[in-house]
Scaffold this active site. Sequence first.
Site, PDB file in Angstrom:
ATOM      1  N   GLU A   1       0.835  -1.583   0.264  1.00 45.89           N
ATOM      2  CA  GLU A   1      -0.088  -0.180  -0.092  1.00 45.89           C
ATOM      3  C   GLU A   1       1.252   1.745  -0.122  1.00 45.89           C
ATOM      4  O   GLU A   1       0.149   1.897  -0.215  1.00 45.89           O
ATOM      5  CB  GLU A   1      -0.670   0.187   1.496  1.00 45.89           C
ATOM      6  N   GLY A   2       1.979   1.172   0.699  1.00 47.96           N
ATOM      7  CA  GLY A   2       3.249   2.138   0.221  1.00 47.96           C
ATOM      8  C   GLY A   2       3.424   2.854  -0.695  1.00 47.96           C
ATOM      9  O   GLY A   2       3.185   3.816  -2.074  1.00 47.96           O
ATOM     10  N   HIS A   3       3.559   1.903  -1.853  1.00 45.44           N
ATOM     11  CA  HIS A   3       4.136   1.986  -3.289  1.00 45.44           C
ATOM     12  C   HIS A   3       2.420   2.596  -3.745  1.00 45.44           C
ATOM     13  O   HIS A   3       2.850   3.459  -4.626  1.00 45.44           O
ATOM     14  CB  HIS A   3       4.382   0.348  -3.961  1.00 45.44           C
TER      15      HIS A   3
ATOM     16  N   GLN B   1      23.329  -0.852  -4.945  1.00 46.19           N
ATOM     17  CA  GLN B   1      22.481  -0.033  -3.471  1.00 46.19           C
ATOM     18  C   GLN B   1      22.380  -1.453  -1.901  1.00 46.19           C
ATOM     19  O   GLN B   1      22.277  -0.495  -0.877  1.00 46.19           O
ATOM     20  CB  GLN B   1      21.283   0.666  -3.556  1.00 46.19           C
TER      21      GLN B   1
ATOM     22  N   GLY C   1       8.666   8.280  -1.039  1.00 48.08           N
ATOM     23  CA  GLY C   1       7.735   7.993  -0.107  1.00 48.08           C
ATOM     24  C   GLY C   1       8.751   8.770   1.665  1.00 48.08           C
ATOM     25  O   GLY C   1      10.244   8.526   1.608  1.00 48.08           O
ATOM     26  N   GLU C   2       8.051   9.480   2.287  1.00 47.54           N
ATOM     27  CA  GLU C   2       8.602   9.852   3.550  1.00 47.54           C
ATOM     28  C   GLU C   2       9.338   8.908   4.345  1.00 47.54           C
ATOM     29  O   GLU C   2      10.243   8.882   5.150  1.00 47.54           O
ATOM     30  CB  GLU C   2       7.327  11.066   3.923  1.00 47.54           C
ATOM     31  N   LYS C   3       8.990   7.548   4.442  1.00 52.95           N
ATOM     32  CA  LYS C   3       9.305   7.099   5.043  1.00 52.95           C
ATOM     33  C   LYS C   3      10.661   6.650   4.487  1.00 52.95           C
ATOM     34  O   LYS C   3      11.344   6.084   5.381  1.00 52.95           O
ATOM     35  CB  LYS C   3       8.680   5.085   4.326  1.00 52.95           C
TER      36      LYS C   3
ATOM     37  N   SER D   1       7.143  -2.097   4.701  1.00 50.97           N
ATOM     38  CA  SER D   1       7.858  -2.124   4.000  1.00 50.97           C
ATOM     39  C   SER D   1       7.937  -3.098   3.514  1.00 50.97           C
ATOM     40  O   SER D   1       7.326  -4.280   3.394  1.00 50.97           O
ATOM     41  CB  SER D   1       8.816  -2.410   5.006  1.00 50.97           C
ATOM     42  N   SER D   2       8.428  -3.820   2.143  1.00 49.66           N
ATOM     43  CA  SER D   2       9.022  -4.665   1.649  1.00 49.66           C
ATOM     44  C   SER D   2       9.626  -6.234   2.141  1.00 49.66           C
ATOM     45  O   SER D   2       9.624  -7.707   1.922  1.00 49.66           O
ATOM     46  CB  SER D   2       9.532  -5.125  -0.024  1.00 49.66           C
TER      47      SER D   2
HETATM   48  P1  AMP Z   1      11.131   0.638  -2.305  1.00 47.35           P
HETATM   49  O1  AMP Z   1      10.461  -0.025  -3.251  1.00 47.35           O
HETATM   50  O2  AMP Z   1      11.367  -0.347  -1.227  1.00 47.35           O
HETATM   51  O3  AMP Z   1      12.438   1.376  -2.973  1.00 47.35           O
HETATM   52  O4  AMP Z   1      10.576   1.878  -1.976  1.00 47.35           O
HETATM   53  C1  AMP Z   1      10.168   3.182  -3.453  1.00 47.35           C
HETATM   54  C2  AMP Z   1       9.634   3.889  -3.216  1.00 47.35           C
HETATM   55  O5  AMP Z   1       8.032   3.004  -2.283  1.00 47.35           O
HETATM   56  C3  AMP Z   1      10.511   4.842  -2.442  1.00 47.35           C
HETATM   57  O6  AMP Z   1       9.946   6.461  -2.559  1.00 47.35           O
HETATM   58  C4  AMP Z   1       9.929   4.880  -0.773  1.00 47.35           C
HETATM   59  O7  AMP Z   1       9.907   5.513  -0.150  1.00 47.35           O
HETATM   60  C5  AMP Z   1       8.408   3.905  -0.915  1.00 47.35           C
HETATM   61  N1  AMP Z   1       7.987   3.235   0.864  1.00 47.35           N
HETATM   62  C6  AMP Z   1       8.062   2.535   0.893  1.00 47.35           C
HETATM   63  N2  AMP Z   1       7.852   1.721   1.917  1.00 47.35           N
HETATM   64  C7  AMP Z   1       6.534   3.224   2.182  1.00 47.35           C
HETATM   65  C8  AMP Z   1       5.577   3.655   2.861  1.00 47.35           C
HETATM   66  N3  AMP Z   1       4.940   2.686   3.678  1.00 47.35           N
HETATM   67  N4  AMP Z   1       4.776   4.688   3.263  1.00 47.35           N
HETATM   68  C9  AMP Z   1       5.311   5.593   2.051  1.00 47.35           C
HETATM   69  N5  AMP Z   1       5.409   5.166   0.625  1.00 47.35           N
HETATM   70  C10 AMP Z   1       6.903   3.906   0.950  1.00 47.35           C
END
Ligand code: AMP
Length: 285
Positions: free
Chosen positions: A37-39, A63, A149-151, A187-188
């Site tokens: 849901e975050g994505h 990374q 995301g601000e996460k 988080s993934s």
């Molecule tokens: P990632 O796939 O973990 O590299 O994350 C891709 C994007 O999704 C990044 O901009 C993260 O900050 C954002 N993101 C990951 N988890 C969340 C979350 N729980 N809420 C909002 N954005 C998120």
Amino acid sequence: MTIKTLRNIEEIRSCVNRWRSKGARTALVPTMGGLHEGHLSLVRHARGVADHVVVSLFVNPTQFNNKADLEKYPRNEESDRSKLADLDVDVLFAPDAEEMYPKGFTTEVTVAGASDILCGKHRPGHFDGVATIVTKLFLQTGADVACFGEKDFQQLSLVRRLVQDLNIPIEIAGVPTVREKDGLAMSSRNVRLSATARKTAPKLNATLVKARNAILEGQKISVVCKTAIASLEEAGFSKVDYLELRAEDDLDELKTLDRPARLLAAAWIGDVRLIDNIIANKVPD
Ligand code: AMP
């Protein structure tokens, strides 16, 4: 709806160029998959600020400072694609590693200082990998706006710095953290938590909230942070990399709450590293 998938840099560049020639704006949402849901909230935000949305899907090896973490990272393009199906995404850009890092690739983007603090200090090379891949994605797609995301607050801050320093013509939008009902930031990596670890995990957010409240009550910041770290260790976190109060704009360490600030933390439960952060200046409505 089946989402159009492009795997090649020339294709995505000409696709976004075509949209631009018709006066349309494109938003990019960079992801490494394992969508939750975050994505999806980033995608919804992107939809609101542009005419076309490109979601990129690339597990960026450069990374990962930890080989096991890279190997265990969830990869399921079909499942990610189905999660995006109802969100009106125009293109999924899913290049392979050779397309992104062809033989002979040697250039690296470094945002000076990022590796000295917070996650950078604990994950050597991580932010060079992030800075390099987002710069490439911005140049490859030519998107008008990118949503983060601000996460991953330090990442958002680093991306803002690099587009300013390198004069990359792209707007950066920050999107609030999406949480599970118990406060755990999505988080993934959460799928790797054992049942016991999953019960402990929300304490990261709860501890940040408690520390924020103590700071707002006027308690000494250094003492509050120390107490919070101790209570995380007591709650079952195997290691706390940091729990610190930092300025919202430049991530300077703060001894007093005299400007907009965030409380940020990273902690391990077994072999899973979790990060979180909250606004420190006020209790949200
Ligand atoms: P990632 O796939 O973990 O590299 O994350 C891709 C994007 O999704 C990044 O901009 C993260 O900050 C954002 N993101 C990951 N988890 C969340 C979350 N729980 N809420 C909002 N954005 C998120």
